[in-house]
Scaffold this motif. Structure first.
Motif, short mmCIF file in Angstrom:
data_model
loop_
_atom_site.label_atom_id
_atom_site.label_comp_id
_atom_site.label_asym_id
_atom_site.label_seq_id
_atom_site.Cartn_x
_atom_site.Cartn_y
_atom_site.Cartn_z
N PRO A 110 0.91 -1.35 -0.13
CA PRO A 110 0.00 0.03 0.06
C PRO A 110 0.79 1.22 -0.03
O PRO A 110 1.89 1.15 0.72
CB PRO A 110 -0.66 -0.17 1.30
CG PRO A 110 -0.33 -1.20 2.10
CD PRO A 110 0.65 -1.85 1.25
N ALA A 111 0.33 2.28 -0.78
CA ALA A 111 0.77 3.58 -0.75
C ALA A 111 0.50 4.48 0.54
O ALA A 111 -0.60 4.12 1.15
CB ALA A 111 0.32 4.53 -1.91
N GLY A 112 1.14 5.24 0.96
CA GLY A 112 0.86 6.04 2.18
C GLY A 112 1.22 5.45 3.48
O GLY A 112 2.09 4.66 3.62
N THR A 113 0.91 6.10 4.58
CA THR A 113 1.40 5.73 5.90
C THR A 113 0.63 4.47 6.30
O THR A 113 -0.52 4.43 6.30
CB THR A 113 1.35 6.97 6.75
OG1 THR A 113 1.83 7.95 6.20
CG2 THR A 113 1.77 6.70 8.34
N VAL A 114 1.54 3.45 6.95
CA VAL A 114 1.02 2.25 7.39
C VAL A 114 1.45 1.95 8.69
O VAL A 114 2.48 2.54 9.20
CB VAL A 114 1.28 1.07 6.58
CG1 VAL A 114 0.66 1.23 5.24
CG2 VAL A 114 2.71 0.68 6.13
N SER A 115 1.07 0.78 9.31
CA SER A 115 1.67 0.04 10.62
C SER A 115 1.97 -1.32 9.91
O SER A 115 1.36 -1.84 9.42
CB SER A 115 0.59 0.19 11.70
OG SER A 115 0.15 1.65 12.27
N LEU A 116 3.02 -1.60 10.65
CA LEU A 116 3.57 -2.99 10.32
C LEU A 116 3.88 -3.72 11.71
O LEU A 116 4.12 -3.17 12.57
CB LEU A 116 4.98 -2.92 9.83
CG LEU A 116 5.27 -2.23 8.10
CD1 LEU A 116 6.66 -2.11 7.78
CD2 LEU A 116 4.17 -2.94 7.23
N THR A 117 3.56 -4.92 11.43
CA THR A 117 3.75 -5.86 12.57
C THR A 117 4.40 -7.16 12.17
O THR A 117 4.05 -7.77 11.08
CB THR A 117 2.28 -6.56 12.96
OG1 THR A 117 1.50 -5.15 13.76
CG2 THR A 117 2.55 -7.43 14.31
N GLY A 118 5.41 -7.55 12.85
CA GLY A 118 6.04 -8.80 12.39
C GLY A 118 7.09 -9.31 13.40
O GLY A 118 7.31 -8.53 14.58
N ILE A 119 7.89 -10.52 13.35
CA ILE A 119 8.64 -10.79 14.03
C ILE A 119 10.04 -10.31 13.63
O ILE A 119 10.58 -10.26 12.43
CB ILE A 119 8.93 -12.47 13.92
CG1 ILE A 119 7.49 -13.07 13.93
CG2 ILE A 119 9.84 -12.83 14.72
CD1 ILE A 119 6.92 -13.10 15.13
N LEU A 120 10.61 -9.61 14.62
CA LEU A 120 11.78 -8.71 14.52
C LEU A 120 13.04 -9.65 14.42
O LEU A 120 13.15 -10.64 15.09
CB LEU A 120 12.07 -7.73 15.60
CG LEU A 120 13.29 -6.80 15.42
CD1 LEU A 120 12.98 -6.00 14.31
CD2 LEU A 120 13.57 -5.99 16.75
N GLN A 121 13.87 -9.41 13.39
CA GLN A 121 15.19 -10.01 13.10
C GLN A 121 16.03 -8.93 12.66
O GLN A 121 16.03 -7.68 12.50
CB GLN A 121 15.15 -10.93 11.84
CG GLN A 121 14.27 -12.12 11.87
CD GLN A 121 14.27 -13.12 11.02
OE1 GLN A 121 14.25 -12.71 9.70
NE2 GLN A 121 13.97 -14.44 11.12
N TYR A 122 17.44 -9.34 12.90
CA TYR A 122 18.68 -8.44 12.69
C TYR A 122 19.35 -8.96 11.67
O TYR A 122 19.83 -10.24 11.75
CB TYR A 122 19.30 -7.88 13.71
CG TYR A 122 20.38 -7.05 13.50
CD1 TYR A 122 20.01 -5.84 13.40
CD2 TYR A 122 21.74 -7.29 13.53
CE1 TYR A 122 21.20 -4.88 13.18
CE2 TYR A 122 22.85 -6.31 13.27
CZ TYR A 122 22.23 -5.14 13.15
OH TYR A 122 23.63 -4.14 12.78
N ASP A 123 19.85 -8.39 10.54
CA ASP A 123 20.38 -8.95 9.64
C ASP A 123 21.87 -8.10 9.67
O ASP A 123 22.03 -6.80 9.28
CB ASP A 123 19.99 -8.60 7.99
CG ASP A 123 20.93 -8.92 6.83
OD1 ASP A 123 21.86 -9.52 7.08
OD2 ASP A 123 20.45 -8.73 5.79
N ALA A 124 22.90 -8.70 10.06
CA ALA A 124 24.32 -8.07 10.31
C ALA A 124 25.10 -7.75 9.06
O ALA A 124 26.20 -7.15 8.99
CB ALA A 124 25.29 -8.75 11.36
N ALA A 125 24.61 -8.21 8.15
CA ALA A 125 25.54 -8.15 6.82
C ALA A 125 25.61 -6.58 6.31
O ALA A 125 24.70 -5.78 6.57
CB ALA A 125 24.90 -8.93 5.71
N GLY A 126 26.64 -6.30 5.95
CA GLY A 126 26.86 -4.74 5.38
C GLY A 126 26.66 -3.95 6.76
O GLY A 126 27.41 -4.03 7.46
#
Length: 105
Positions: free
Chosen positions: A73-89
């Protein structure tokens, strides 16, 4: 009968994300889809979202997910999900969305 498990959703802002919160269900309000390239604006793969201050968080949806081909979707949204961290870069935080209901506007 399968027992439904309630998960505790923790509200957060992008700058408040920490590696210690990885593996938990997190909701981030007030973000916008900000594409990094000209690829299709569907959920499949990695998508960048930014807040009003330009802080970024990414979502990840497998290409075979039921909603992978749905339009982001375009515009402002709220996101919910399982948090992960990608240490690459430079490192980045990723929210793994569970289904299309993890994005609300």
């Amino acid at each position: 009968r399968r027992r439904q498990r309630q998960m505790c959703i923790r509200d957060s802002a992008i700058p408040a994300l920490t590696e210690s919160r990885c593996g938990t269900l997190v909701r981030i309000d007030g973000v916008r889809y900000t594409p990094e390239d000209l690829s299709a604006a569907t959920w499949a793969g990695y998508k960048r979202f930014t807040d009003a201050d330009g802080n970024a968080v990414y979502t990840y949806v497998r290409r075979y997910a039921r909603f992978a081909d749905a339009e982001v979707p375009a515009g402002t949204v709220s996101l919910t999900g399982i948090l992960q961290y990608d240490a690459a870069g430079d490192g980045r935080y990723i929210l793994k969305l569970r289904d299309e209901n993890d994005c609300t506007h």
